[in-house]
Design a protein around this motif. Structure first.
Motif, short mmCIF file in Angstrom:
data_model
loop_
_atom_site.label_atom_id
_atom_site.label_comp_id
_atom_site.label_asym_id
_atom_site.label_seq_id
_atom_site.Cartn_x
_atom_site.Cartn_y
_atom_site.Cartn_z
N LEU A 43 0.61 -1.00 0.60
CA LEU A 43 0.14 0.10 -0.13
C LEU A 43 0.25 1.01 0.12
O LEU A 43 0.18 2.74 -0.01
N MET A 44 2.44 1.11 0.42
CA MET A 44 3.08 1.85 0.37
C MET A 44 4.20 2.87 -1.22
O MET A 44 4.18 2.25 -1.41
N ASN A 45 4.47 4.00 -1.43
CA ASN A 45 4.79 3.95 -2.50
C ASN A 45 6.30 3.35 -2.59
O ASN A 45 6.96 2.96 -3.08
N ARG A 46 6.77 3.35 -1.20
CA ARG A 46 8.34 3.35 -0.66
C ARG A 46 8.48 1.72 -0.77
O ARG A 46 9.51 1.43 -0.74
N THR A 47 7.34 1.15 -1.14
CA THR A 47 8.06 0.10 -0.23
C THR A 47 7.21 -0.85 -1.52
O THR A 47 7.41 -2.23 -1.71
N ALA A 48 6.42 -0.55 -2.28
CA ALA A 48 5.27 -1.61 -2.93
C ALA A 48 5.69 -1.75 -3.75
O ALA A 48 5.83 -3.38 -4.39
N ASN A 49 7.57 -1.76 -4.54
CA ASN A 49 8.15 -2.71 -5.19
C ASN A 49 8.56 -3.83 -5.05
O ASN A 49 9.85 -4.36 -5.23
N ARG A 50 8.85 -3.51 -3.53
CA ARG A 50 9.60 -4.78 -2.98
C ARG A 50 9.40 -6.34 -3.40
O ARG A 50 8.32 -6.43 -3.25
N PRO A 51 9.94 -6.95 -2.95
CA PRO A 51 10.32 -8.52 -3.62
C PRO A 51 8.57 -9.14 -3.35
O PRO A 51 8.44 -9.55 -4.57
N LEU A 52 8.49 -8.87 -1.94
CA LEU A 52 6.94 -9.73 -1.74
C LEU A 52 5.86 -9.26 -2.77
O LEU A 52 5.47 -9.58 -2.73
N PRO A 53 5.75 -7.78 -2.10
CA PRO A 53 4.68 -6.61 -2.50
C PRO A 53 5.01 -7.14 -3.88
O PRO A 53 3.44 -7.38 -4.48
N ALA A 54 6.17 -6.87 -4.63
CA ALA A 54 5.51 -7.16 -6.10
C ALA A 54 5.56 -8.49 -6.25
O ALA A 54 5.88 -8.24 -7.75
N GLN A 55 5.31 -9.25 -5.90
CA GLN A 55 5.49 -10.67 -6.10
C GLN A 55 6.49 -11.19 -6.89
O GLN A 55 5.96 -11.90 -8.22
N ARG A 56 7.46 -10.62 -6.88
CA ARG A 56 9.13 -11.53 -6.96
C ARG A 56 9.26 -12.29 -7.00
O ARG A 56 9.69 -14.06 -7.01
N LEU A 57 8.94 -12.44 -5.25
CA LEU A 57 9.29 -13.51 -4.15
C LEU A 57 8.04 -14.25 -4.01
O LEU A 57 7.02 -13.19 -3.55
N ARG A 58 7.79 -15.61 -4.03
CA ARG A 58 6.83 -16.22 -2.94
C ARG A 58 7.17 -15.93 -1.23
O ARG A 58 8.33 -16.05 -1.58
N PRO A 59 5.73 -15.58 -0.53
CA PRO A 59 5.73 -14.94 1.22
C PRO A 59 6.84 -16.29 1.80
O PRO A 59 7.71 -16.44 2.35
N THR A 60 6.73 -17.66 0.70
CA THR A 60 6.93 -19.11 1.83
C THR A 60 8.48 -19.45 1.38
O THR A 60 9.56 -19.34 1.86
N GLU A 61 8.70 -18.79 0.13
CA GLU A 61 10.68 -18.34 -0.02
C GLU A 61 11.32 -17.51 1.13
O GLU A 61 12.06 -17.97 1.31
#
Ligand code: HEM
Ligand SMILES: CC(C)=CCC/C(C)=C/CC/C(C)=C/COP(=O)(O)OP(=O)(O)O
Length: 307
Positions: A88-106
């Protein structure tokens, strides 16, 4: 970053990020490497200041790497817990989890492996007291601070403690006693974080509001409360930062350190007052810059006089 418009779901990784170097970069990002790097410098500093003439290179290595791994684990678990709010935050939206580049389990597995590896290294190198401090710090950050961020402004007081413990870990790992010196190093780091974070809390207030974080700048959007906290932190920092003059190797060097610590604090107080008088983009940027200058310059000054 790719310009691909491919839609991704929680279980499908974006195709452009599946190369192993890109995945390594994402895992690396989970550890918040810039904050951990700064923490590593404070750990090495604590170790150096407490070390006797016969200090062990292996213990220093295991302390730094072990604490770095535990801190990286704490950051990863923090990102895992906050993945929906980060989205929900501009500063963090592109982090690997919110951007779905990594799965939460990983991320969960990665963070757990880092924790075990770091704990083993701390046990094998500096030993149980440093290990316990590391585990305590991890619990403070992941189990207490992270959930507290959406509940109470007290979160900053807790987060600041987790940010200040690593310097004590370095001190204890080198055989330093818990006492005024260790307490003063902890105190400098602790108080330094208030203006540092108040500047950030102001700059990110819309983000924090959107995600539901309870910060000084969301409960008081005028910035008055954040300004007061920044001033109180920087004012208290001045006397506390004088105490480590005790660690200087001569009276002349202690005097030089005192002057240096006063100068740094005066600049920090000035930036805090300017921010408190008129909370805004320019004053918060100046305060954040002052905080990011204060820390390395304080470390450098103390290391030079303690030679
Ligand atoms: C209450 C404690 C703290 C909070 C809430 C906090 C929060 C943050 C945030 C949100 C940023 C990103 C600012 C941006 O994107 O504009 C940041 C930057 C930074 N923080 Fe902190 N911080 C804290 C303590 C610390 C500590 C203890 C250290 C190191 C000893 C540290 C070192 C840094 C550094 C080097 C940066 C700039 C690099 C970057 O943007 O990642 N912080 N901090
Ligand atoms: C040994 C050990 C466990 C050390 C921990 C060191 C460490 C990671 C300190 C971080 C201090 C801190 C409160 C950062 C902000 O987190 P945040 O969640 O507010 O930042 P964010 O909004 O960018 O996620």
């Amino acid at each position: 970053m790719s310009t691909s418009t491919t839609t991704t779901s929680a279980t499908t990784l974006a195709p452009e990020r599946t190369g192993w170097t890109a995945r390594m970069a994402d895992y690396w990002e989970l550890t918040k490497p810039r904050i951990v790097a700064m923490e590593l410098i404070t750990i090495a500093m604590g170790f150096y200041l407490a070390a006797a003439a016969d200090w062990s290179g292996w213990v220093l290595f295991a302390t730094c790497l072990g604490t770095g791994l535990v801190a990286g684990s704490a950051s990863t678990l923090n990102m895992w817990l906050e993945r929906h709010l980060d989205a929900l935050m501009n500063r963090t939206a592109n982090r690997p989890l919110p951007a779905q580049r990594l799965r939460p389990t990983e991320a969960l597995v990665f963070g757990s492996v880092l924790l075990v590896a770091g704990a083993l290294l701390l046990a094998a190198g500096p030993g149980v007291p440093t290990l316990l401090l590391g585990i305590g710090c991890w619990i403070l950050y992941v189990v207490i601070y992270t959930p507290l961020k959406t509940r109470s402004t007290l979160n900053t007081a807790v987060g600041a403690a987790s940010g200040s413990l690593p310097i004590v870990m370095g001190w204890v790992a080198a055989g330093g006693e818990f006492g005024l010196s260790a307490l003063s190093l902890f105190g400098v780091l602790y108080l330094w974080q208030y203006p540092h974070f108040m500047a950030i809390a102001w700059r990110c207030r819309d983000d924090y509001q959107r995600a539901g974080y309870v910060m000084s700048t969301t409960v008081d959007p005028t910035g008055r409360r954040a300004g007061i906290e920044a001033i109180v932190g920087s004012l208290l920092l001045l006397p506390v930062s004088l105490i480590p003059a005790w660690l200087a190797s001569s009276t002349l060097l202690a005097a030089l350190y005192l002057g240096w610590a006063v100068l740094l604090s005066v600049v920090y107080i000035w930036a805090s007052v300017a921010f408190a008088r008129s909370p805004g983009d320019a004053t918060s940027r100046t305060l954040l810059r002052a905080s990011l200058l204060y820390l390395p310059l304080w470390i450098l000054g103390l290391l030079l006089v303690a030679v």
